[in-house]
Design a protein around this motif. Structure first.
Motif, PDB file in Angstrom:
ATOM      1  N   TRP A  74     -11.968 -75.555 -27.898  1.00 50.68           N
ATOM      2  CA  TRP A  74     -13.076 -74.936 -28.608  1.00 50.68           C
ATOM      3  C   TRP A  74     -12.560 -74.066 -29.735  1.00 50.68           C
ATOM      4  N   LYS A  75     -13.184 -74.160 -30.896  1.00 51.80           N
ATOM      5  CA  LYS A  75     -12.802 -73.373 -32.076  1.00 51.80           C
ATOM      6  C   LYS A  75     -14.074 -72.800 -32.688  1.00 51.80           C
ATOM      7  N   TRP A  76     -14.013 -71.540 -33.080  1.00 54.97           N
ATOM      8  CA  TRP A  76     -15.154 -70.868 -33.702  1.00 54.97           C
ATOM      9  C   TRP A  76     -14.990 -70.832 -35.215  1.00 54.97           C
ATOM     10  N   HIS A  77     -16.135 -70.830 -35.911  1.00 51.16           N
ATOM     11  CA  HIS A  77     -16.157 -70.792 -37.365  1.00 51.16           C
ATOM     12  C   HIS A  77     -17.214 -69.784 -37.805  1.00 51.16           C
ATOM     13  N   ALA A  78     -16.891 -68.982 -38.797  1.00 46.77           N
ATOM     14  CA  ALA A  78     -17.847 -68.052 -39.408  1.00 46.77           C
ATOM     15  C   ALA A  78     -17.828 -68.320 -40.902  1.00 46.77           C
ATOM     16  N   GLU A  79     -19.018 -68.393 -41.494  1.00 47.75           N
ATOM     17  CA  GLU A  79     -19.098 -68.706 -42.921  1.00 47.75           C
ATOM     18  C   GLU A  79     -20.112 -67.826 -43.610  1.00 47.75           C
ATOM     19  N   GLU A  80     -19.712 -67.315 -44.760  1.00 48.24           N
ATOM     20  CA  GLU A  80     -20.580 -66.502 -45.601  1.00 48.24           C
ATOM     21  C   GLU A  80     -21.728 -67.382 -46.105  1.00 48.24           C
ATOM     22  N   GLN A  81     -22.947 -66.892 -46.001  1.00 44.73           N
ATOM     23  CA  GLN A  81     -24.109 -67.658 -46.435  1.00 44.73           C
ATOM     24  C   GLN A  81     -24.663 -67.178 -47.772  1.00 44.73           C
ATOM     25  N   LEU A  82     -24.384 -65.945 -48.130  1.00 43.32           N
ATOM     26  CA  LEU A  82     -24.901 -65.365 -49.370  1.00 43.32           C
ATOM     27  C   LEU A  82     -23.735 -65.081 -50.308  1.00 43.32           C
ATOM     28  N   PHE A  83     -23.582 -65.919 -51.319  1.00 46.03           N
ATOM     29  CA  PHE A  83     -22.473 -65.762 -52.252  1.00 46.03           C
ATOM     30  C   PHE A  83     -22.899 -66.293 -53.615  1.00 46.03           C
ATOM     31  N   PRO A  84     -22.278 -65.813 -54.695  1.00 36.79           N
ATOM     32  CA  PRO A  84     -22.644 -66.259 -56.042  1.00 36.79           C
ATOM     33  C   PRO A  84     -22.428 -67.765 -56.221  1.00 36.79           C
ATOM     34  N   ASP A  85     -23.219 -68.385 -57.085  1.00 41.80           N
ATOM     35  CA  ASP A  85     -23.135 -69.825 -57.325  1.00 41.80           C
ATOM     36  C   ASP A  85     -21.765 -70.276 -57.807  1.00 41.80           C
ATOM     37  N   ASP A  86     -21.055 -69.401 -58.516  1.00 37.88           N
ATOM     38  CA  ASP A  86     -19.763 -69.793 -59.073  1.00 37.88           C
ATOM     39  C   ASP A  86     -18.588 -69.534 -58.130  1.00 37.88           C
ATOM     40  N   GLN A  87     -18.884 -69.189 -56.893  1.00 38.37           N
ATOM     41  CA  GLN A  87     -17.823 -68.920 -55.924  1.00 38.37           C
ATOM     42  C   GLN A  87     -18.010 -69.796 -54.691  1.00 38.37           C
ATOM     43  N   ARG A  88     -16.944 -69.960 -53.955  1.00 34.64           N
ATOM     44  CA  ARG A  88     -17.042 -70.667 -52.674  1.00 34.64           C
ATOM     45  C   ARG A  88     -17.258 -69.632 -51.573  1.00 34.64           C
ATOM     46  N   PRO A  89     -17.870 -70.020 -50.471  1.00 35.34           N
ATOM     47  CA  PRO A  89     -18.091 -69.049 -49.399  1.00 35.34           C
ATOM     48  C   PRO A  89     -16.792 -68.694 -48.677  1.00 35.34           C
ATOM     49  N   ALA A  90     -16.737 -67.484 -48.170  1.00 40.75           N
ATOM     50  CA  ALA A  90     -15.614 -67.082 -47.319  1.00 40.75           C
ATOM     51  C   ALA A  90     -15.814 -67.743 -45.964  1.00 40.75           C
ATOM     52  N   ILE A  91     -14.730 -68.203 -45.379  1.00 40.23           N
ATOM     53  CA  ILE A  91     -14.796 -68.888 -44.084  1.00 40.23           C
ATOM     54  C   ILE A  91     -13.677 -68.349 -43.195  1.00 40.23           C
ATOM     55  N   GLY A  92     -14.007 -68.103 -41.931  1.00 44.61           N
ATOM     56  CA  GLY A  92     -13.011 -67.685 -40.956  1.00 44.61           C
ATOM     57  C   GLY A  92     -13.026 -68.624 -39.759  1.00 44.61           C
ATOM     58  N   HIS A  93     -11.883 -68.826 -39.149  1.00 44.49           N
ATOM     59  CA  HIS A  93     -11.762 -69.699 -37.980  1.00 44.49           C
ATOM     60  C   HIS A  93     -11.003 -68.940 -36.898  1.00 44.49           C
ATOM     61  N   GLY A  94     -11.259 -69.278 -35.653  1.00 49.50           N
ATOM     62  CA  GLY A  94     -10.499 -68.641 -34.592  1.00 49.50           C
ATOM     63  C   GLY A  94     -10.806 -69.190 -33.222  1.00 49.50           C
ATOM     64  N   GLU A  95      -9.971 -68.812 -32.295  1.00 45.57           N
ATOM     65  CA  GLU A  95     -10.164 -69.215 -30.897  1.00 45.57           C
ATOM     66  C   GLU A  95     -11.332 -68.464 -30.263  1.00 45.57           C
ATOM     67  N   THR A  96     -11.704 -67.316 -30.863  1.00 42.55           N
ATOM     68  CA  THR A  96     -12.854 -66.549 -30.384  1.00 42.55           C
ATOM     69  C   THR A  96     -13.817 -66.333 -31.541  1.00 42.55           C
ATOM     70  N   ALA A  97     -15.073 -66.084 -31.208  1.00 45.70           N
ATOM     71  CA  ALA A  97     -16.067 -65.797 -32.240  1.00 45.70           C
ATOM     72  C   ALA A  97     -15.675 -64.532 -32.996  1.00 45.70           C
ATOM     73  N   ASN A  98     -15.165 -63.544 -32.292  1.00 49.06           N
ATOM     74  CA  ASN A  98     -14.771 -62.287 -32.937  1.00 49.06           C
ATOM     75  C   ASN A  98     -13.703 -62.524 -33.996  1.00 49.06           C
ATOM     76  N   ARG A  99     -12.700 -63.336 -33.680  1.00 46.80           N
ATOM     77  CA  ARG A  99     -11.633 -63.605 -34.639  1.00 46.80           C
ATOM     78  C   ARG A  99     -12.190 -64.330 -35.861  1.00 46.80           C
ATOM     79  N   ALA A 100     -13.045 -65.308 -35.662  1.00 49.54           N
ATOM     80  CA  ALA A 100     -13.614 -66.049 -36.792  1.00 49.54           C
ATOM     81  C   ALA A 100     -14.380 -65.111 -37.721  1.00 49.54           C
ATOM     82  N   VAL A 101     -15.193 -64.225 -37.145  1.00 50.27           N
ATOM     83  CA  VAL A 101     -15.971 -63.271 -37.953  1.00 50.27           C
ATOM     84  C   VAL A 101     -15.039 -62.307 -38.672  1.00 50.27           C
ATOM     85  N   CYS A 102     -14.048 -61.770 -37.976  1.00 45.82           N
ATOM     86  CA  CYS A 102     -13.119 -60.817 -38.603  1.00 45.82           C
ATOM     87  C   CYS A 102     -12.374 -61.457 -39.765  1.00 45.82           C
ATOM     88  N   GLU A 103     -11.919 -62.682 -39.593  1.00 48.89           N
ATOM     89  CA  GLU A 103     -11.199 -63.355 -40.673  1.00 48.89           C
ATOM     90  C   GLU A 103     -12.113 -63.609 -41.868  1.00 48.89           C
TER      91      GLU A 103
END
Length: 120
Positions: A74-103
């Protein structure tokens, strides 16, 4: 990036001030202490504190999901949903939900810090 560096970036992103490293006797971990907007001190440890992580999810409008891609790992993913059109969203991955969000939040904060440096 170390867990301590990620934690400091997350504390900055949440608007905490006077962010400092602290150590406790007989504990190999280092922690982050900070002041909230009311000047109250707190121990900021989002890798282990679910409430602090959910605060970041809400503040930054993150999407959080998990999957195993058929690997049984199992792998967790957190992704920014609100970001400017000219940028890519920030994304974090981790073995735990907490790590994915922190990254993810650390990446957002680091991008904001880099932007502020170039804007000066």
């Amino acid at each position: 990036m170390t867990d301590l560096e990620i934690t400091k970036l997350c504390a900055e992103a949440m608007g905490y001030t006077d962010i400092t490293e602290i150590e406790f006797p007989n504990d190999p971990k280092r922690y982050v202490a900070a002041l909230d907007s009311h000047g109250r001190g707190l121990l900021f440890n989002p890798f282990e504190d679910d409430a602090q992580v959910m605060g970041m999810v809400k503040r930054f409008g993150l999407a959080l999901w998990g999957n195993d891609h058929g690997t049984q790992a199992w792998k967790w993913h957190a992704e920014e949903q609100l970001f400017p059109d000219d940028q890519r969203p920030a994304i974090g991955h981790g073995e735990t939900a907490n790590r994915a969000v922190c990254e993810c939040v650390a990446e957002i904060q680091q991008a904001n810090s880099d932007f502020e440096k170039t804007d000066e």
